[in-house]
Design a protein around this motif. Structure first.
Motif, short mmCIF file in Angstrom:
data_model
loop_
_atom_site.label_atom_id
_atom_site.label_comp_id
_atom_site.label_asym_id
_atom_site.label_seq_id
_atom_site.Cartn_x
_atom_site.Cartn_y
_atom_site.Cartn_z
N ILE A 1 0.85 -1.09 0.02
CA ILE A 1 0.01 0.05 0.04
C ILE A 1 1.09 1.24 -0.02
O ILE A 1 0.36 2.32 -0.59
CB ILE A 1 -0.92 -0.03 1.17
CG1 ILE A 1 -2.19 -1.07 1.02
CG2 ILE A 1 -1.41 1.25 1.61
CD1 ILE A 1 -2.92 -1.33 2.48
N ILE A 2 1.82 1.22 1.09
CA ILE A 2 2.95 2.43 0.90
C ILE A 2 3.68 2.88 -0.28
O ILE A 2 3.63 3.82 -1.02
CB ILE A 2 3.56 2.23 2.24
CG1 ILE A 2 3.07 2.34 3.42
CG2 ILE A 2 4.85 3.49 1.94
CD1 ILE A 2 4.02 2.16 4.67
N ARG A 3 3.97 1.61 -0.95
CA ARG A 3 4.92 1.84 -1.95
C ARG A 3 4.05 1.86 -3.40
O ARG A 3 4.45 2.95 -4.27
CB ARG A 3 5.66 0.58 -2.45
CG ARG A 3 6.82 0.46 -1.16
CD ARG A 3 7.76 -0.36 -1.59
NE ARG A 3 8.76 -0.55 -0.38
CZ ARG A 3 10.03 -1.04 -0.24
NH1 ARG A 3 10.45 -1.77 -1.28
NH2 ARG A 3 10.71 -0.76 0.85
N ARG A 4 2.80 1.50 -3.39
CA ARG A 4 1.89 1.95 -4.34
C ARG A 4 1.53 3.31 -4.44
O ARG A 4 1.51 4.01 -5.38
CB ARG A 4 0.67 0.94 -4.18
CG ARG A 4 -0.39 1.06 -5.46
CD ARG A 4 -1.39 -0.09 -5.34
NE ARG A 4 -2.18 -0.14 -6.60
CZ ARG A 4 -3.47 -0.09 -6.68
NH1 ARG A 4 -4.01 0.74 -5.70
NH2 ARG A 4 -4.10 -0.11 -7.86
N ALA A 5 1.22 3.84 -3.23
CA ALA A 5 0.97 5.27 -3.04
C ALA A 5 2.05 6.25 -3.37
O ALA A 5 2.18 7.22 -3.99
CB ALA A 5 0.66 5.40 -1.53
N ALA A 6 3.49 5.62 -3.02
CA ALA A 6 4.61 6.54 -3.35
C ALA A 6 4.87 6.70 -4.92
O ALA A 6 5.23 7.58 -5.37
CB ALA A 6 5.84 5.74 -2.88
N ARG A 7 4.55 5.50 -5.62
CA ARG A 7 4.73 5.38 -7.01
C ARG A 7 3.71 6.36 -7.84
O ARG A 7 3.99 6.87 -8.60
CB ARG A 7 4.51 3.90 -7.39
CG ARG A 7 4.88 3.76 -8.96
CD ARG A 7 3.81 3.41 -9.80
NE ARG A 7 3.82 3.26 -11.08
CZ ARG A 7 2.91 3.10 -12.03
NH1 ARG A 7 1.85 2.80 -11.42
NH2 ARG A 7 3.27 3.25 -13.49
N GLN A 8 2.56 6.54 -6.95
CA GLN A 8 1.57 7.35 -7.96
C GLN A 8 2.01 8.56 -7.64
O GLN A 8 1.70 9.57 -8.34
CB GLN A 8 0.23 6.85 -6.97
CG GLN A 8 -0.55 5.54 -7.38
CD GLN A 8 -0.83 5.37 -8.98
OE1 GLN A 8 -1.13 6.28 -9.75
NE2 GLN A 8 -0.34 4.03 -9.52
N GLY A 9 2.54 8.96 -6.44
CA GLY A 9 3.08 10.54 -6.14
C GLY A 9 4.11 10.90 -7.28
O GLY A 9 4.10 11.80 -7.70
N ARG A 10 4.97 9.90 -7.55
CA ARG A 10 6.08 10.27 -8.55
C ARG A 10 5.27 10.44 -10.00
O ARG A 10 5.67 11.24 -10.62
CB ARG A 10 6.75 9.02 -8.80
CG ARG A 10 8.04 8.76 -7.67
CD ARG A 10 8.72 10.19 -7.48
NE ARG A 10 9.99 9.68 -6.61
CZ ARG A 10 11.14 9.25 -6.65
NH1 ARG A 10 11.55 8.97 -7.89
NH2 ARG A 10 11.87 9.38 -5.66
N LYS A 11 4.15 9.61 -10.39
CA LYS A 11 3.38 10.02 -11.44
C LYS A 11 2.88 11.07 -11.58
O LYS A 11 2.59 11.93 -12.64
CB LYS A 11 2.30 8.72 -11.67
CG LYS A 11 2.87 7.23 -12.07
CD LYS A 11 1.72 6.38 -11.99
CE LYS A 11 0.89 6.57 -13.37
NZ LYS A 11 -0.16 5.66 -13.78
N LEU A 12 2.74 11.78 -10.39
CA LEU A 12 1.82 12.95 -10.28
C LEU A 12 2.88 14.12 -10.31
O LEU A 12 2.63 15.23 -10.08
CB LEU A 12 1.01 13.19 -8.88
CG LEU A 12 -0.33 12.30 -9.11
CD1 LEU A 12 -0.94 12.44 -7.55
CD2 LEU A 12 -1.34 12.74 -10.11
#
Length: 878
Positions: free
Chosen positions: A305-316
């Protein structure tokens, strides 16, 4: 209708059911307690299962909760629509054999229409198709028109999970209006669109399913109600989805602010915003309950969950760490219902930042590698990433396989998940084998070696069995962690401890470490390098985090039993030196709550009198109620007192000297306050364990009384078997032994007589071999003793010569050979004779020249063996 906020609705619901005599219980941890069927709590009912099954008695028959829940079954869909989320709060009211359908239905209607103020004309109940009782209550008691009550089948309105308690449901739907609908003219309750939203579910647990489709009525009927808080809020606030309700909206807005993006501008951007918004809520609550990111179980769910959120942050386009900042918004919005979030705020933010930093250090490089892998697949015309490559991304760059899969799916690729699992299993097997590697000191490499060497523990347990202290470090079996939670095995280190660690022959303490309702069961206490004391055990309930001030309590009865045994070894050593001499030195000891073991130097077995005298002296010292005095002295001062040191032991600058009567020893262990506490001492055994080393095993206190109680029970049982009383038992045994001796003598006479009769007159079978008389014959069913007796008799009759007898008994062969002096003078040898024939009966043997015997397994070979005797004897005669 007022647009109540999430925190208001939660409070209103709990207060309403408190007014209906329900006990308001705070949300249970997301970590299931004693429930291996769940990884995370996923419903309001889940933590209450022991009350529903009768395993535990509920604190009240009526209970209400607002339970934090996490469901990750459709994690890949979270964000793609506004319907899906991993974290939600479940409002619930529960009855354990108290009220049933009438009250449950009436109160659900009352709360929604009178307390919250929903329009009754927009509410539609549903019932199970065969539940006429519920239909009648809605129609006759609540006043709902028949056409507005919907009957649905098992798939929608019957709750069951395999065998066990189950029952029909009654749900309440809310018509949100045409703007949320699909526009179809037949759109109604049950349609897949968002217009008619189910907001309340009453489960009537009234049946027991035997697993074969047979249902019987339950004696104790239960109510299990569930209503999603965020879903209710979206109806009350008339907003599009859970992402638009007040607390979640504030969080979503914070995500947009950090990313510099607007919601509803672009679908892909919206997906990323929703994933981050949902996942940071889940992560915050999971960490608050002590779940730590890891590669297994619920810790792996958190890491994903944390790493999925962190990766979406990079996409944004978000740079650096940002999840801890968002977590602060979660805490601010939810602390009203969950004050523990504010209490654990620093801990939560620290864990998030550490995990995000770990991932950030490899994510860019990992994404670059993944692009190269995609290019290679395209060039090769392939659409599936190999398990080896997926594992490389996981193992080297920290990409959970789900994350790799998600990124590739965006580009039209798949992952060989079976291949990935095979790589994982191979790594686990290698790690298991590698654990046997030892360090430079020759000891097994353990997680404890990773602990900061400056961390130490102070033992305060000589005078206290409880104390409060701060947790400095915690570990699982494989890594240092910031938290341990329900059901986890681990080790806790504190600044000060009353727990004695195993050393000096004394076994370590067990007991409990507590923090509020949280409990850690200490199964073993171990001394480690640097003076650290590890409390090894299991979290029985709740959670513990580094920095917590906890209460440590030693098992008092167990400690006292161990102290008695340890103090008794000091008295024992003194008594041994008195009785056996000053050469007695301790060479080892072991003291636990059950017994004591003492190894000492002495060169012969102790006599019964010596053992009795040692035991008498120890009990005499116990009866004198001698005070046990301890002093901490320099090594030189201690030696001047005449205190005994353990041979070969290394001591520091200061030592602890324990004195009781004439006994003075260097000792760091725990002891009784005075010898009278020991109560009694009993030596069980004295034996040798090595050259010049003897061992005594003994009992003290309650162990002695238990020993004598057991002995008394055995004596009474023996007396009962022999039909006498304990006082007459010895006389009875003597009589029985005399009778047995007489019977044995009579039996031997009868056997000898029977053997003679079986043999008959065989003297006419005597032959002569080279001038030596030989009697070789077989006799039926005679054992070896009988055969020897028979041989002696025949040898006497023969005068001079050789006798060989063979007999089959119980499927085995007995052989005996005897030679007189005259026969031996001519070369006859009974031992060699037996060797020469034994193989014919499947056996072997030998013996002296005058007498030998053998055994065999082949009775059929007896005639051949008897016939062969003359040939063997002929070869012996000079």
């Amino acid at each position: 209708m007022k647009a109540y906020g999430v925190n208001e609705l939660r409070r209103m619901y709990l207060e309403f059911f408190e007014s209906k005599e329900h006990l308001k219980m705070k949300s249970f941890s997301l970590v299931p307690h004693n429930d291996n069927s769940l990884l995370l709590i996923n419903s309001g009912m889940a933590p209450l299962k022991p009350y529903f099954t009768g395993q535990e008695i509920p604190p009240r028959k009526r209970v209400t909760t607002c339970q934090k829940c996490i469901r990750t079954g459709d994690l890949e869909n979270v964000g793609k629509t506004a319907r899906h989320g991993t974290f939600f709060e479940m409002l619930g009211n529960f009855s354990f054999g108290d009220y049933f359908k009438h009250e449950a239905i009436a109160w659900s209607w009352e709360f929604l229409t009178e307390v919250v103020g929903l329009d009754p004309e927009r509410l539609y109940p549903s019932v199970y198709e065969n539940d006429d009782e519920a239909w009648e209550i809605w129609n006759k008691e609540i006043g709902i028109a028949p056409e507005r009550i919907f009957r649905f089948g098992k798939a929608d309105n019957f709750w069951e999970h395999g065998s066990g308690p189950c029952g029909p449901c009654s749900e309440i739907y809310y018509d949100r209006g045409e703007k949320y609908g699909c526009g179809k003219p037949d759109c109604t309750v049950g349609c897949d669109c968002d217009r008619f939203m189910e907001i309340w579910n009453n489960v009537f647990t009234q049946f027991d399913n035997d697993g074969k489709g047979n249902y019987t009525e339950l004696e104790q009927k239960n109510i299990d109600t569930g209503m999603g808080l965020e879903r209710l809020a979206s109806v009350v606030q008339d907003v599009d989805s859970i992402f638009d309700v007040d607390t979640v909206f504030a969080l979503r807005s914070k995500v947009c602010e950090i990313a510099g993006k607007n919601y509803h501008d672009d679908y892909d951007t919206d997906v990323s915003i929703r994933i981050i918004t949902d996942h940071i809520r889940s992560a915050t609550f999971m960490i608050s309950d002590g779940i730590m990111p890891s590669n297994e179980g619920r810790g792996y769910v958190l890491r994903r969950i944390i790493r999925r959120a962190a990766r979406q942050g990079r996409k944004l386009g978000i740079q650096g760490t940002f999840l801890a900042g968002l977590s602060e918004t979660v805490i601010a919005g939810s602390k009203d219902g969950y004050p523990e979030l504010e209490e654990k705020k620093a801990f939560i933010l620290n864990v998030l930042t550490q995990e995000e930093n770990k991932f950030n250090s490899t994510i860019d490089q990992g994404l670059g590698i993944l692009v190269e892998m995609q290019d290679a697949l395209t060039a090769a015309g392939k659409k599936e990433l190999s398990g080896d490559d997926a594992f490389k991304l996981y193992d080297t760059y920290g990409f959970p396989v789900d994350l790799t899969k998600e990124i590739l799916e965006e580009k039209g690729f798949t992952v060989d998940e079976d291949g990935f699992k095979a790589c994982m299993n191979e790594q686990k097997e290698k790690a298991r084998k590698a654990r046997k590697v030892t360090n430079y000191m020759g000891a097994d490499v353990t997680v404890y070696e990773s602990i900061d060497p400056s961390i130490t523990s102070v033992f305060v347990g000589y005078d206290n069995l409880t104390c409060d202290s701060k947790i400095t470090v915690m570990t699982t079996e494989t890594e240092i962690v910031e938290a341990l939670t329900d059901g986890q095995n681990g080790t806790i280190f504190v600044e000060e401890t009353p727990f004695y660690a195993t050393m000096g022959g004394q076994v370590g303490d067990t007991g409990i470490i507590k923090l509020g309702d949280s409990e850690f069961e200490v199964a073993e206490t171990v001394k480690m390098l640097g003076g650290k004391v590890g409390h090894i055990g299991r979290v029985v309930k709740g959670m513990f985090t580094t920095g917590d001030v906890v209460t440590l309590s030693v098992d008092e009865n167990r400690r006292m039993a161990t102290c008695k045994n340890h103090s008794a070894t000091h008295l024992l050593q003194k008594a041994l030196r008195n009785v056996l001499g000053s050469h007695v030195e301790q060479s080892g000891s072991y003291n636990d709550p059950e017994r004591l073991r003492f190894d000492f130097s002495h060169f012969s077995a102790m006599t019964a009198d010596e053992i009795a005298e040692v035991e008498r002296q120890v009990n005499e010292e116990i009866a004198m109620n001698l005070p046990v005095v301890t002093q901490v002295l320099t090594i030189e001062e201690a030696k001047k007192t005449g205190a005994m040191a353990l041979f070969g032991e290394k001591y520091g600058e200061t030592v602890r000297v324990v004195e009781m009567g004439d006994s003075k020893e260097f000792c760091g262990g725990t002891h009784v306050k005075n010898t009278g506490v020991i109560s009694a001492f009993k030596i069980l055994s004295e034996s040798g364990v090595a050259a010049g080393i003897r061992r005594i095993e003994a009992l003290t206190g309650a162990g002695v009384f238990a020993y004598y109680a057991d002995l008394e029970a055995k004596i009474n049982e023996a007396a009962k078997i022999l039909k006498t009383n304990p006082a007459s038992l010895i006389d009875k045994c003597n009589h029985i032994m005399a009778d047995m001796k007489a019977l044995q003598s009579e039996n031997e006479s009868l056997k000898s007589k029977a053997a003679k009769e079986a043999l008959g007159d065989v003297m006419d079978q005597v032959t002569e071999v080279s001038g030596v008389k030989l009697l070789a014959t077989a006799v039926a069913d005679v054992d070896m003793n009988g055969l020897r007796d028979l041989g002696d008799q025949l040898k006497e009759k023969l005068g001079e010569g050789v006798v060989v007898l063979a007999s089959a008994k119980d499927g085995k062969v007995n052989l005996v050979a005897m030679a007189t002096d005259g026969a031996m003078a001519k070369g006859a040898h009974a031992g060699n004779l037996i060797k020469g024939i034994a193989a014919l009966v499947g056996g072997g043997g030998g013996g002296r020249p005058n007498m030998a015997q053998a055994g065999g397994k082949n009775p059929e070979g007896i005639p051949a063996a008897v016939a062969e005797v003359s040939n063997v004897l002929a070869g012996q005669i000079k």
